[in-house]
Write a protein that holds these residues in place. Structure first.
Motif, mmCIF file in Angstrom:
data_model
loop_
_atom_site.group_PDB
_atom_site.id
_atom_site.type_symbol
_atom_site.label_atom_id
_atom_site.label_comp_id
_atom_site.label_asym_id
_atom_site.label_seq_id
_atom_site.Cartn_x
_atom_site.Cartn_y
_atom_site.Cartn_z
ATOM 1 N N ALA A 54 0.812 -1.213 0.000
ATOM 2 C CA ALA A 54 0.000 0.000 0.000
ATOM 3 C C ALA A 54 0.842 1.259 0.000
ATOM 4 O O ALA A 54 0.297 2.367 -0.051
ATOM 5 C CB ALA A 54 -0.916 0.003 1.213
ATOM 6 N N GLY A 55 2.172 1.112 0.077
ATOM 7 C CA GLY A 55 3.050 2.269 0.016
ATOM 8 C C GLY A 55 3.604 2.723 1.342
ATOM 9 O O GLY A 55 4.318 3.735 1.399
ATOM 10 N N LEU A 56 3.334 2.016 2.429
ATOM 11 C CA LEU A 56 3.869 2.395 3.721
ATOM 12 C C LEU A 56 5.348 1.993 3.806
ATOM 13 O O LEU A 56 5.746 0.952 3.266
ATOM 14 C CB LEU A 56 3.096 1.737 4.862
ATOM 15 N N THR A 57 6.125 2.788 4.483
ATOM 16 C CA THR A 57 7.539 2.465 4.660
ATOM 17 C C THR A 57 7.687 1.389 5.736
ATOM 18 O O THR A 57 6.732 1.051 6.448
ATOM 19 C CB THR A 57 8.330 3.711 5.077
ATOM 20 N N LEU A 58 8.897 0.855 5.840
ATOM 21 C CA LEU A 58 9.168 -0.164 6.851
ATOM 22 C C LEU A 58 8.925 0.390 8.252
ATOM 23 O O LEU A 58 8.336 -0.290 9.110
ATOM 24 C CB LEU A 58 10.614 -0.663 6.715
ATOM 25 N N LEU A 59 9.368 1.620 8.495
ATOM 26 C CA LEU A 59 9.172 2.224 9.812
ATOM 27 C C LEU A 59 7.699 2.440 10.115
ATOM 28 O O LEU A 59 7.231 2.168 11.231
ATOM 29 C CB LEU A 59 9.927 3.553 9.874
ATOM 30 N N GLN A 60 6.926 2.918 9.141
ATOM 31 C CA GLN A 60 5.500 3.147 9.357
ATOM 32 C C GLN A 60 4.757 1.836 9.626
ATOM 33 O O GLN A 60 3.885 1.767 10.496
ATOM 34 C CB GLN A 60 4.900 3.845 8.140
ATOM 35 N N THR A 61 5.123 0.804 8.878
ATOM 36 C CA THR A 61 4.464 -0.492 9.045
ATOM 37 C C THR A 61 4.725 -1.071 10.426
ATOM 38 O O THR A 61 3.790 -1.504 11.122
ATOM 39 C CB THR A 61 4.948 -1.467 7.965
ATOM 40 N N CYS A 62 5.980 -1.076 10.839
ATOM 41 C CA CYS A 62 6.325 -1.642 12.148
ATOM 42 C C CYS A 62 5.782 -0.794 13.294
ATOM 43 O O CYS A 62 5.349 -1.324 14.321
ATOM 44 C CB CYS A 62 7.840 -1.787 12.270
ATOM 45 N N ALA A 63 5.788 0.533 13.123
ATOM 46 C CA ALA A 63 5.260 1.407 14.161
ATOM 47 C C ALA A 63 3.764 1.178 14.360
ATOM 48 O O ALA A 63 3.267 1.223 15.498
ATOM 49 C CB ALA A 63 5.528 2.865 13.806
#
Length: 295
Positions: A54-63
């Motif tokens: 969906a375009g989320l970064t690794l940091l956004q996904t894990c957060a």
């Protein structure tokens, strides 16, 4: 007079069971909690892949997994974003799904009885799975054990598999071809289906699905979820009207029988249909007829 002994039980939520009641072994509670935690926790991989797609970064996904930690809401958010929906609408739909955890918390607060300093940390683990495991336990000790084991297992696995899914999304290529975005709704449906026990609950769920499927091609992404929420008050309104109508009809039928006969006629018919009652009635009539005039 024989002395009667009354056995009293403690009505408080989560109180210890009375003596003689079967106690559930801790090993059985841990086994059930681990089964639920492992089975659902592994679905975090699907969320990581879907979020990356969906375009989320690794940091956004894990957060999101670390701070939100409620699978259905997370899948709803990234699903709406992946479909090109407005971020605010997607967040509203995710928030609406997460509100149910507040109601779980109201019930679990009295059952678990954690100290005030622990409640903020325990609240982060109040989700469908921990609530289901805790509420099926017979006492406070096993409820706490089930809640803790399920919460730890799911939180650790969900976040690890989220990280693995986000890192491995590139290796999978086209994530839509794998259909991993259906994993979240499938898990949520598997948890919801056994809870639909009454006709009203099934009707509300069916109407919500109908509203969702009808509005999905017509409204922006995320909005159909909000529209489907109208199914619950609609079904409850109709059920309440039918219950009130049935109560009013019952009162009318209580004063005037449905077959139109009076209560006295019905009593006479019942008396004549029972030989013993008829003989007793005839005996009373004879005794009254044979009374002598005292004058």
């Amino acid at each position: 007079m024989a002395e009667q002994t009354e056995t009293r039980t403690d009505p408080r939520p989560g109180a210890a069971p009375p003596a003689g009641s079967p106690a559930k072994a801790d090993s059985a509670v841990v086994r059930d909690a681990l089964g639920v935690g492992v089975a659902v926790g592994l679905s975090g991989f699907a969320f990581g892949v879907t979020a990356a797609g969906a375009g989320l970064t690794l940091l956004q996904t894990c957060a999101m997994s670390l701070l939100v930690f409620t699978g259905a809401s997370q899948f709803a958010l990234v699903g709406a974003l992946a479909a090109g929906g407005n971020p605010f609408t997607a967040a509203a739909g995710a928030f609406f799904l997460g509100v149910r955890n507040a109601f779980y918390g109201l019930r679990l607060s009295g059952l678990l009885g954690f100290r005030a300093v622990l409640k903020p940390f325990a609240a982060h683990w109040v989700i469908d799975e921990t609530a289901a495991v805790s509420l099926t336990q017979p006492d406070r000790h096993t409820a706490r054990l089930g809640f803790t084991v399920t919460g730890i297992t799911m939180y650790v696995l969900w976040n690890l598999t989220t990280l693995a899914g986000a890192l491995g999304a590139g290796a999978l290529g086209d994530t839509d071809a794998w259909g991993l975005d259906a994993a979240g709704p499938a898990v949520f449906l598997a948890l919801l289906a056994p809870m639909l026990k009454s006709t009203v609950e099934r009707a509300a769920a069916g109407l919500a699905v109908l509203l969702l499927l009808t509005t999905l091609p017509l409204l922006p992404a995320g909005v159909p979820v909000l529209v489907s929420a109208l199914a619950a008050p609609a079904v409850l309104f109709v059920a309440g009207r039918r219950r009130d109508a049935g109560t009013a009809e019952g009162r009318r039928s209580g004063s005037t029988p449905a077959n139109g006969s009076s209560t006295e006629d019905q009593h006479q018919a019942a008396t004549e249909s029972v030989p013993g009652a008829r003989m007793a009635a005839d005996g009373r009539e004879v005794s009254e007829d044979t009374k002598e005039d005292p004058r």
